[in-house]
Design an enzyme around this catalytic site. Structure first.
Site, PDB file in Angstrom:
ATOM      1  N   ALA A 148       0.719  -1.272  -0.206  1.00 24.62           N
ATOM      2  CA  ALA A 148      -0.200  -0.446  -0.269  1.00 24.62           C
ATOM      3  C   ALA A 148       0.796   1.719   0.363  1.00 24.62           C
ATOM      4  CB  ALA A 148      -1.207   0.479   1.344  1.00 24.62           C
ATOM      5  N   SER A 175       1.212   7.714   6.303  1.00 23.54           N
ATOM      6  CA  SER A 175       0.693   6.249   6.463  1.00 23.54           C
ATOM      7  C   SER A 175      -0.305   5.838   5.841  1.00 23.54           C
ATOM      8  CB  SER A 175       0.261   6.018   7.650  1.00 23.54           C
ATOM      9  OG  SER A 175      -0.736   4.502   8.242  1.00 23.54           O
ATOM     10  N   SER A 176      -0.047   3.775   5.256  1.00 18.13           N
ATOM     11  CA  SER A 176      -0.718   3.326   4.615  1.00 18.13           C
ATOM     12  C   SER A 176      -2.571   2.913   5.227  1.00 18.13           C
ATOM     13  CB  SER A 176      -0.267   1.939   4.698  1.00 18.13           C
ATOM     14  OG  SER A 176       0.936   1.498   3.529  1.00 18.13           O
ATOM     15  N   ARG A 177      -2.841   2.876   6.351  1.00 19.07           N
ATOM     16  CA  ARG A 177      -3.586   3.082   6.925  1.00 19.07           C
ATOM     17  C   ARG A 177      -4.779   4.397   6.980  1.00 19.07           C
ATOM     18  NH1 ARG A 177      -0.539   0.479  10.910  1.00 19.07           N
ATOM     19  NH2 ARG A 177      -1.779  -1.916  11.418  1.00 19.07           N
ATOM     20  N   HIS A 199       7.247   6.008   1.262  1.00 17.31           N
ATOM     21  CA  HIS A 199       7.764   4.522   0.811  1.00 17.31           C
ATOM     22  C   HIS A 199       8.538   5.230   0.137  1.00 17.31           C
ATOM     23  CE1 HIS A 199       4.318   2.553   2.732  1.00 17.31           C
ATOM     24  NE2 HIS A 199       5.106   1.958   3.210  1.00 17.31           N
TER      25      HIS A 199
END
Ligand code: PAF
Length: 279
Positions: free
Chosen positions: A31, A185-187, A36
Site C-alpha cells: 500500500a 501512512s498506508s492506514r 515509502h
C-alpha cells in the site's frame, strides 16, 4: 525491475552482484505512498541496487481484524516501484516466510519494547523483530531504511542489529507528511472523509506541544494535550508521551544534554494513527 515471490530465486539473483554492489533495502507492507518512495529515493542515493519487500506480516498485528483490513494494492505498488526505478521487489507469501507455523520469536530490546506502542499492542515488536531479522537474513543488505513515523520501531531495529551483531547500517528517514501535516501512512486510506479531515489536528497539536515544551514542564504539556483531545468530537487520544529519544522512557523533568521526542497515538474512528515530533 525484477519481482520475486520465493527466497531461492531472489537470492540467486542477488548473488549475481557478486558481493561487489551495495544493496539498499526498504522493507514495507505494501500500500505504498510518497513516504515509502522517499525511503526508496534515499536508498538509491547510497546504494547500487535497491530491494523493496512487500509483505503484510501477520505476526505484528495484535488485532486479527486489523490484519484482514490492512490495504493490499500489489498491482499498483509494482507500477509505482517501476516508475521510481526500483531494481528488485520481493513479495513472498506467508508460507514462504514462515512455513506452516506463523509465529513470532521472542525478543528483548533492552526495555525499548515495553514503552508506548509496547503497552498497547501486545506482541507487536516480537512480530516486527521476527520479520525484519528474517528479511535481513534473506536479503543481506548493506543499508536498510525505516521511516521515523514508527520511531520506536526504528530504535528497536537499531537495538536488534546491535544485540545480534548484524552487519547492516540502519538509516532512519524523516516523516513524510501530507500537505495538511498528516503523517503519511498506508492506514490513512482507510479513514472516512470526516476522519481524514479531522486527522491533521494530531500534527497541529503536537507542534503546539513542542512550543509549549520550551517553557513548561513535561507534565504540564501532557495535560494540555489531553485536554485538547478531550474536547475533540472525532479523535480519541490513546497516549501522548514525552520521552528520551534513546531510552524511550518518559521523563519527569528536562535535562539539557538529552534529546527528547513527543509521541502520540490517536483513534480516528476505528483507525489508529501514530505520530511523533522532535522537541
Ligand atoms: O514499518 C513497516 O511497514 C513494518 O513494520 C515493517 C518494517 C515492513 C515490518 O513488517
Amino acid at each position: 525491475m525484477f519481482v520475486f515471490n520465493d527466497i531461492k530465486n531472489l537470492q540467486q539473483h542477488l548473488l549475481t552482484f557478486n558481493n561487489d554492489k551495495s544493496i539498499g533495502f526498504v522493507p514495507t507492507m505494501g500500500a505504498l505512498h510518497q513516504g515509502h518512495l522517499s525511503l526508496i529515493k534515499k536508498a538509491q542515493e547510497k546504494s547500487d541496487i535497491v530491494v523493496v519487500s512487500i509483505f503484510v506480516n501477520p505476526t505484528q498485528f495484535d488485532k486479527p481484524e486489523d490484519l484482514v483490513k490492512y490495504p493490499r494494492t500489489l498491482e499498483n505498488d509494482l507500477k509505482l516501484l517501476e516508475s521510481v526505478n526500483c531494481n528488485v521487489v520481493f513479495a513472498p507469501t506467508a508460507k514462504e516466510i514462515y512455513g506452516d507455523k506463523i509465529t513470532s520469536k521472542s525478543f528483548t530490546f533492552d526495555g525499548l519494547e515495553h514503552q508506548m506502542e509496547g503497552k498497547f499492542r501486545d506482541g507487536h515488536f516480537d512480530g516486527v523483530g521476527t520479520i525484519v531479522k528474517r528479511l535481513f537474513e534473506i536479503v543481506k543488505p548493506t543499508n536498510a531504511y525505516f521511516g521515523e513515523k514508527d520511531f520506536q520501531q526504528l530504535q528497536i531495529i537499531k537495538k536488534m542489529v546491535e544485540n545480534h551483531s548484524i552487519p547492516i547500517n540502519i538509516v532512519g528517514c524523516e516523516i513524510f507528511r501530507e500537505e495538511d501535516g498528516l503523517a503519511m501512512s498506508s492506514r490513512n486510506t482507510r479513514l472516512t472523509d470526516e476522519h481524514r479531515l479531522a486527522a491533521p489536528f494530531i500534527y497541529k497539536t503536537i507542534k503546539k506541544a513542542r512550543k509549549k515544551f520550551k517553557k513548561n514542564a513535561p507534565e504540564k504539556v501532557i495535560s494540555w494535550v489531553k485536554k485538547k483531545f478531550k474536547k475533540h468530537p472525532l479523535l480519541k487520544l490513546e497516549y501522548f508521551e514525552i520521552a528520551d529519544e534513546k531510552t524511550l522512557k518518559t521523563i519527569k523533568k528536562k535535562d539539557d544534554d538529552k534529546r527528547y521526542r513527543a509521541f502520540i497515538a490517536v483513534f480516528a474512528g476505528e483507525i489508529r494513527l501514530i505520530d511523533n515530533i522532535k522537541l
